[in-house]
Design an enzyme around this catalytic site. Structure first.
Site, PDB file in Angstrom:
ATOM      1  N   VAL A  14      -5.923   6.124   0.325  1.00 50.86           N
ATOM      2  CA  VAL A  14      -7.661   5.888  -0.370  1.00 50.86           C
ATOM      3  C   VAL A  14      -8.199   7.463  -0.701  1.00 50.86           C
ATOM      4  O   VAL A  14      -8.700   7.644  -1.587  1.00 50.86           O
ATOM      5  CB  VAL A  14      -8.501   5.072   0.595  1.00 50.86           C
ATOM      6  CG1 VAL A  14      -9.965   5.094   0.118  1.00 50.86           C
ATOM      7  CG2 VAL A  14      -8.029   3.924   0.822  1.00 50.86           C
ATOM      8  N   CYS A 134     -12.535  -4.103   1.711  1.00 48.70           N
ATOM      9  CA  CYS A 134     -12.254  -4.178   0.367  1.00 48.70           C
ATOM     10  C   CYS A 134     -12.133  -5.756  -0.048  1.00 48.70           C
ATOM     11  O   CYS A 134     -12.374  -5.747  -1.357  1.00 48.70           O
ATOM     12  CB  CYS A 134     -10.574  -3.705   0.266  1.00 48.70           C
ATOM     13  SG  CYS A 134      -9.577  -4.413   1.677  1.00 48.70           S
ATOM     14  N   LYS A 218     -15.349  -9.937   9.175  1.00 48.73           N
ATOM     15  CA  LYS A 218     -15.978  -8.714   8.125  1.00 48.73           C
ATOM     16  C   LYS A 218     -16.669  -9.507   6.960  1.00 48.73           C
ATOM     17  O   LYS A 218     -17.536  -9.130   6.529  1.00 48.73           O
ATOM     18  CB  LYS A 218     -14.977  -7.640   7.887  1.00 48.73           C
ATOM     19  CG  LYS A 218     -14.658  -6.756   9.162  1.00 48.73           C
ATOM     20  CD  LYS A 218     -13.497  -5.901   8.918  1.00 48.73           C
ATOM     21  CE  LYS A 218     -12.895  -5.090   9.956  1.00 48.73           C
ATOM     22  NZ  LYS A 218     -11.666  -4.372   9.446  1.00 48.73           N
ATOM     23  N   ARG A 239      -2.136 -11.940   4.590  1.00 51.22           N
ATOM     24  CA  ARG A 239      -1.279 -10.518   4.043  1.00 51.22           C
ATOM     25  C   ARG A 239      -0.357 -11.251   3.546  1.00 51.22           C
ATOM     26  O   ARG A 239       0.513 -12.138   3.753  1.00 51.22           O
ATOM     27  CB  ARG A 239      -0.971  -9.827   5.314  1.00 51.22           C
ATOM     28  CG  ARG A 239      -0.419  -8.376   4.616  1.00 51.22           C
ATOM     29  CD  ARG A 239      -1.284  -7.484   4.352  1.00 51.22           C
ATOM     30  NE  ARG A 239      -2.213  -7.126   5.360  1.00 51.22           N
ATOM     31  CZ  ARG A 239      -3.160  -6.261   5.426  1.00 51.22           C
ATOM     32  NH1 ARG A 239      -3.662  -5.971   4.049  1.00 51.22           N
ATOM     33  NH2 ARG A 239      -3.948  -5.703   6.407  1.00 51.22           N
ATOM     34  N   HIS A 246      -5.836  -7.138  -4.133  1.00 51.83           N
ATOM     35  CA  HIS A 246      -6.131  -8.260  -3.466  1.00 51.83           C
ATOM     36  C   HIS A 246      -6.721  -9.222  -4.399  1.00 51.83           C
ATOM     37  O   HIS A 246      -7.350  -9.134  -5.528  1.00 51.83           O
ATOM     38  CB  HIS A 246      -7.435  -7.980  -2.465  1.00 51.83           C
ATOM     39  CG  HIS A 246      -6.940  -6.671  -1.312  1.00 51.83           C
ATOM     40  ND1 HIS A 246      -5.829  -6.368  -0.967  1.00 51.83           N
ATOM     41  CD2 HIS A 246      -7.859  -6.269  -0.045  1.00 51.83           C
ATOM     42  CE1 HIS A 246      -5.797  -5.748   0.147  1.00 51.83           C
ATOM     43  NE2 HIS A 246      -7.289  -5.809   0.385  1.00 51.83           N
TER      44      HIS A 246
END
Length: 346
Positions: A14, A134, A218, A239, A246
């Protein structure tokens, strides 16, 4: 005169993307400083057509720094964010550590930039701004314009998250397992709890007492904080063997009527969104196509006739960009554009 920007965790996935995007977007920086742990001192990192050498976070003086963009994990953010903020820098943190503090705004500029006005007007502010998970970032970008039009009651989201969300180790594990399988090597799990190559794993982050994972929690908590605390959210986070990007299948229930055609038109006009929704083979976005893109892509927009005022959408984004690096820089840009930040004296 431009700004002084420090990138903490500059040698990670990142952090490198932050430097790429700062250069791409011609962020008004007079100086960009790459910071990392002591083991990475001197490592060279690209910043546009320049090469930066990583400096040691431990002994760097943040006096005169305007923005500190942190992408070094929760433990580093816990230890350093307040210390950096006390020097006057605005800390924009990519970890999960500060997201749920009541005095730290959680910001996606296309959705809730207005919270920055009150935050910066507060003389007792923390100087810390949190970047969302994300998966949440791309989700709320897609939901916000629809919520404004028809008011969302409940969402059911299934995420399909790439291995880059687990860092360089996750990317390496998928690469090595994939290569190994072709030469009959065993695909031994390391970063992930099961084989990730040619597989999907319905488990991201730690399990909680109620059976949900922390990643799923989250999405719930952050969507409520950013968009609307009244929205009911349930999530399954998975995943998948994708390197970057994503994807999310989202079922939405609204209070008021909204058709697929109306949703499509609304999303086409919304900031940060590209609609790719042709009802034909290939007429939708997939992770491969969105790598390197700024926008969140929305496809497969259709009505759910099993509930009143229901829609299904497919949402795809580059998780290293909108899900992390890009959003932090957009927060900094928003502060500048709104005239909320005076440059520090070096």
């Amino acid at each position: 005169m431009g700004y002084r920007v420090a990138v903490v965790g500059a040698t990670g996935n990142v952090g490198r993307e932050v430097l790429n995007i700062l250069a791409e977007r011609k962020f008004p920086a007079d100086e960009v400083i790459a910071l990392a742990s002591s083991r990475s001192i001197g490592r060279e990192i690209s910043y546009g057509d320049k090469i930066l050498k990583a400096k040691n976070l431990e002994d760097f003086d943040f006096t005169g720094v305007d923005f500190a963009i942190m992408s070094a994990g929760g433990a580093i953010s816990k230890e350093w964010a307040q210390r950096i903020a006390a020097k006057g820098a605005i800390v924009i943190d990519n970890s999960s550590y500060w997201r749920y503090h009541s005095d730290v705004p959680l910001v996606v500029p296309e959705v809730n930039a207005h919270v920055l006005d009150a935050f910066m007007a507060n003389p007792n502010r923390t100087n810390i701004i949190a970047n969302p998970n994300c998966s949440t970032a791309q989700l709320v970008v897609a939901l916000k314009p629809l919520h404004d039009f028809a008011k969302i009651k409940r969402i059911v989201v299934s995420t399909y998250q790439s291995v880059s969300g687990a860092g360089k180790d996750g990317v390496d594990e998928l690469w090595n397992q994939t290569k190994g399988i072709f030469v009959n090597d065993s695909a031994t799990p390391g970063k992930f709890p099961k084989q990730i190559a040619f597989n999907v794993i319905p488990h991201i982050d730690v399990f909680m007492e109620d059976g949900y994972t922390k990643e799923e929690w989250k999405v719930l908590a952050e969507t409520k904080k950013i968009l609307d605390p009244k929205i009911k959210v349930t999530c399954t986070a998975v995943r998948v063997p994708v390197f970057v990007g994503h994807s999310e299948a989202v079922n939405i229930e609204f209070e008021n009527p909204i058709s697929a055609d109306e949703a499509r038109d609304i999303l086409r006009e919304a900031p940060g969104i590209s609609v790719l929704d042709k009802r034909e083979p290939g007429g939708y976005a997939t992770p491969v196509e969105v790598v390197g893109e700024y926008d969140t892509y929305v496809s497969r927009i259709r009505e759910d006739n099993t509930i009143e005022n229901g829609l299904n959408i497919w949402v795809v984004s580059d998780n290293l960009r909108k899900g992390a690096a890009l959003n932090t820089i957009q927060i900094a840009e928003t502060l500048i554009e709104r005239g909320l930040l005076a440059k520090q004296a070096a």
